[in-house]
Design a protein around this motif. Structure first.
Motif, short mmCIF file in Angstrom:
data_model
loop_
_atom_site.label_atom_id
_atom_site.label_comp_id
_atom_site.label_asym_id
_atom_site.label_seq_id
_atom_site.Cartn_x
_atom_site.Cartn_y
_atom_site.Cartn_z
N PHE A 519 -48.09 8.67 -76.93
CA PHE A 519 -46.73 8.19 -76.40
C PHE A 519 -47.18 8.49 -75.01
CE2 PHE A 519 -42.90 9.43 -74.40
CZ PHE A 519 -42.31 8.12 -74.31
N ARG A 523 -46.95 5.91 -71.79
CA ARG A 523 -45.84 5.78 -70.91
C ARG A 523 -46.50 5.88 -69.45
NH1 ARG A 523 -43.67 11.32 -70.64
NH2 ARG A 523 -45.46 11.45 -69.51
N ALA A 545 -45.32 2.54 -76.78
CA ALA A 545 -44.50 3.72 -76.38
C ALA A 545 -43.13 3.51 -77.29
CB ALA A 545 -43.97 3.99 -75.01
N MET A 546 -42.63 2.56 -77.07
CA MET A 546 -41.34 2.32 -78.11
C MET A 546 -41.37 2.59 -79.57
SD MET A 546 -39.64 -1.01 -75.85
CE MET A 546 -38.13 -0.87 -76.48
N ASN A 549 -42.14 6.60 -80.00
CA ASN A 549 -41.44 7.39 -78.86
C ASN A 549 -40.94 8.79 -79.51
OD1 ASN A 549 -39.63 7.99 -76.74
ND2 ASN A 549 -38.42 6.20 -76.97
N LEU A 555 -35.99 3.36 -73.87
CA LEU A 555 -36.98 2.45 -73.04
C LEU A 555 -36.51 0.93 -73.54
CD1 LEU A 555 -40.38 4.07 -74.14
CD2 LEU A 555 -39.15 4.45 -72.04
#
Lengths: 610, 49
Positions: A519, A523, A545-546, A549, A555
């Protein structure tokens, strides 16, 4: 009668069974060495690595055997990976720099920078002190590891390298015997016999040699006159082994790139006392002084050919290499010699690019890497876009080599030249060490400090001195040397982020992410890509990343505004300079917190209004 | 059992049938070991430090 015949057959087969059983027992007890080319990588079972014992079967005395690089590659080749193997000798492994100084690392760095999203595995299986026998021996094994291309630079050690005609006089000229022995050395039983023989007889003969250096002991036997039987046998040995290697790759449809050879013509006097060689060399010096460079080159080449200590490849090999390449459709000539001549004054090779008799300096290795790069590109192994390609000048500037690498090379050559057959260097005690870099280079050369440790110490020193640019270069060097480890690449990315060098920060974060996605890396990557106004490039990292998370950050707005920017930019491409669209992009960037992006588009809008 | 006993007796009395191949094999190996006992030395100057 039948029973008697059966007994006779059993009696004859029995010794073979006994020896077979002994072989099994020795293997079961892990006696001897494993001669396979690749073994599982101890740190990660998904990878294979060049076996440090693979070279032992080419050396009669195991204590003299050399080991090579440890460059792990995936046991199961991934789709889209370009896998290249490199075969050869000390020049091919980058002596005296090793690590990132070698031509294959110049090539690797250039490919990584040119194609940041493509996976490359460039595995160098070269060994110092070996010749075409090792190249052929290793080639037979590596064809099974799915190479996309094989690079070869070989020919300087044909006489004195392992099993060469000048090193093992008894069998060196007999290829059948050499191949038989090489096959037998896979057997632990044969390894046992060799050790037993050496334990019984060679220690006794070592006592006779006491007080003499190895070089002194061999010099009397190693003079190989120009045109002599031994000289011709060396050439035949090279031709036979390289021809067999090219035929092997041809049968498997593997593209192979064979380089011609470079030797120091102008600045290396003959290493033997051959009067003819010295006469040619002096005439070459005179011709050079009066500006007759064509004659000078021919005379220097004659001096090298007539030099009876054959540490430089005979000129004939450079005539043979193109002929060998032209015999196979999958083989291509790499014209390293022409690249060196083009970069040398009057086309005569000397100290500008070559350190001593054969090994290039760092710039020389850059030219060698460039020659291979151009040959691979010409053959269509990769297709860079013109805007995407890392140019040679940028490569020379960016290549992650440190002062310690450069100094270590210089010290090693100084040390080499202080002994036979050069006898012209300075003793190590005469070196003055005034800087941290000099101290570390000295420790690497004379106190066996490992390269990794020297680089880590150098990194700590630069960080302590707040020399962030130099620290970044060291971390890049470690990342290049440990191409499968994400930690060094991530550290390099963070340093370049701190230095506001977003291009390099993105490059190293991408590299680290490809090796070990997380992650945090995703990011950092989408933030950097958005700052660099690359919303499409940011998308996959934002999505990752989503999905993964771990921070609890919301986000969704970033995703929403990123999509908005992409749409606005599409519209902008059809209505260039549209102030409303420019301001909409600026606002979207501001709403997601990307001040740099917002500022860029506000300025563009202001400029457009004017 | 009888077969093994006879075989053992045969091997004990007719040693040349199994000893000769064994000796030849060992001699050949020894010869090859001796022939390859002269090692590459010169290029070791690149790896001794």
């Amino acid at each position: 009668m039948k029973r008697k015949l059966l007994f006779r057959v059993i009696a004859i087969v029995l010794p073979f069974l006994l020896l077979g059983l002994l072989e099994l027992v020795l293997r079961w007890c892990h006696y001897g060495y494993d001669p396979r080319l690749f073994i599982p990588y101890p740190q990660d079972a998904r990878y294979l690595v060049f076996n440090p014992d693979a070279g032992k079967r080419f050396f009669s005395d195991q204590l003299l055997a050399t080991s090579g690089n440890a460059e792990p590659f995936l046991r199961k080749k991934e789709d889209g990976t370009l896998r290249i193997f490199v075969l050869g000798e000390s020049t091919t492994i980058g002596y005296p720099y090793f690590h990132n100084g070698s031509a294959h690392r110049w090539l690797q760095y250039r490919l990584m920078r040119t194609f940041p999203s493509k996976k490359f595995e460039i595995i160098n299986v070269s060994l110092t002190a070996t010749n075409s026998y090792t190249v052929y021996g290793f080639a037979k094994e590596l064809v099974d590891y799915e190479p996309d291309a094989v690079l070869i630079y070989c020919g300087q050690n044909e006489y004195y390298g392992a099993l060469g005609v000048g090193s093992t006089n008894q069998i060196g000229g007999n290829p059948l015997l050499v191949q038989t022995v090489l096959s037998l050395r896979h057997l632990r039983l044969f390894q046992f016999f060799t050790r037993a023989y050496q334990a019984c007889f060679q220690r006794a003969s070592d006592k006779d040699k006491a007080g003499k250096t190895r070089m002194e002991l061999m010099v009397g036997e190693q003079h190989i006159p120009y045109g002599s039987t031994l000289y011709l046998r060396g050439i035949a040995q090279f031709q036979r082994n390289i021809n067999a290697t090219l035929a092997l790759f041809s049968d498997r449809h593997i593209p192979v790139f064979l380089s011609n050879l470079v030797v120091n013509e102008k600045d290396q006097p003959p290493l033997s006392e051959s009067p003819q060689a010295h006469q040619y060399y002096q005439q070459g010096i005179n011709a050079y002084a009066r500006g007759d460079f064509g004659a000078a080159k021919a005379l220097f080449d004659a001096a090298s050919d007539w030099d009876e200590l054959r540490f430089r490849a005979p000129g004939t090999l450079n005539t043979l290499i193109p002929q060998l390449c032209s015999a196979y459709p999958n083989a291509r000539l790499v014209d390293t010699k022409a690249a060196f001549e083009g970069a040398s004054p009057h086309g005569i090779l000397g100290r500008e690019l070559i350190l001593e008799h054969i090994h290039p300096n760092l710039e020389g290795y850059a030219y060698m890497g460039d020659a291979f790069y151009r040959a691979l590109k010409q053959a269509g192994i990769f297709h860079p876009d013109s805007g995407q390609e890392l140019g040679f000048e940028t490569l020379l500037r960016d290549m992650p080599l440190t002062k310690v690498d450069s100094l270590t090379g210089a010290y090693k050559v100084l040390n080499l030249k202080s002994s036979w057959p050069f006898g012209q260097g300075l003793p190590k005690d005469s070196l003055k060490l005034n800087s941290e870099e000099e101290e570390l280079a000295f420790s690497m050369t004379f106190r066996h400090m490992p390269w990794d440790q020297a680089m880590c110490d150098l990194y700590d020193y630069y960080m302590k001195e707040h020399e962030l640019t130099e620290a970044g270069r060291v971390m890049e060097a470690l990342a290049l040397d440990h191409a499968t480890e994400a930690a060094y690449a991530e550290k390099a990315a963070n340093i370049y982020g701190e230095l506001q060098d977003n291009e390099k920060a993105i490059f190293y974060f991408q590299h680290a992410f490809a090796l070990h996605p997380s992650f945090d890396k995703a990011r950092d990557l989408f933030v950097l890509e958005l700052k660099a106004d690359q919303p499409e490039a940011a998308q996959p990292f934002l999505d990752y990343a989503m999905k993964n998370n771990t921070s609890g950050m919301n986000l969704e707005p970033v995703k929403f505004y990123t999509n908005q920017v992409i749409e606005y930019k599409k519209s902008l491409s059809m209505a260039r300079g549209d102030t409303t669209l420019l301001m909409q992009i600026a606002q979207a960037y501001r709403k997601m917190g990307n001040e740099e992006g917002a500022h860029k588009y506000e300025q563009m809008a202001a400029h457009s209004e004017r | 059992m009888e077969f093994m006993k006879d075989l053992f007796l045969f091997l004990r009395t007719r040693k040349k049938f199994w000893m000769l191949p064994l000796i030849v094999l060992l001699l050949l190996m020894t010869l090859l070991v001796i022939l390859t006992s002269v090692s590459a030395i010169a290029p070791m100057i690149y790896s001794v430090f």
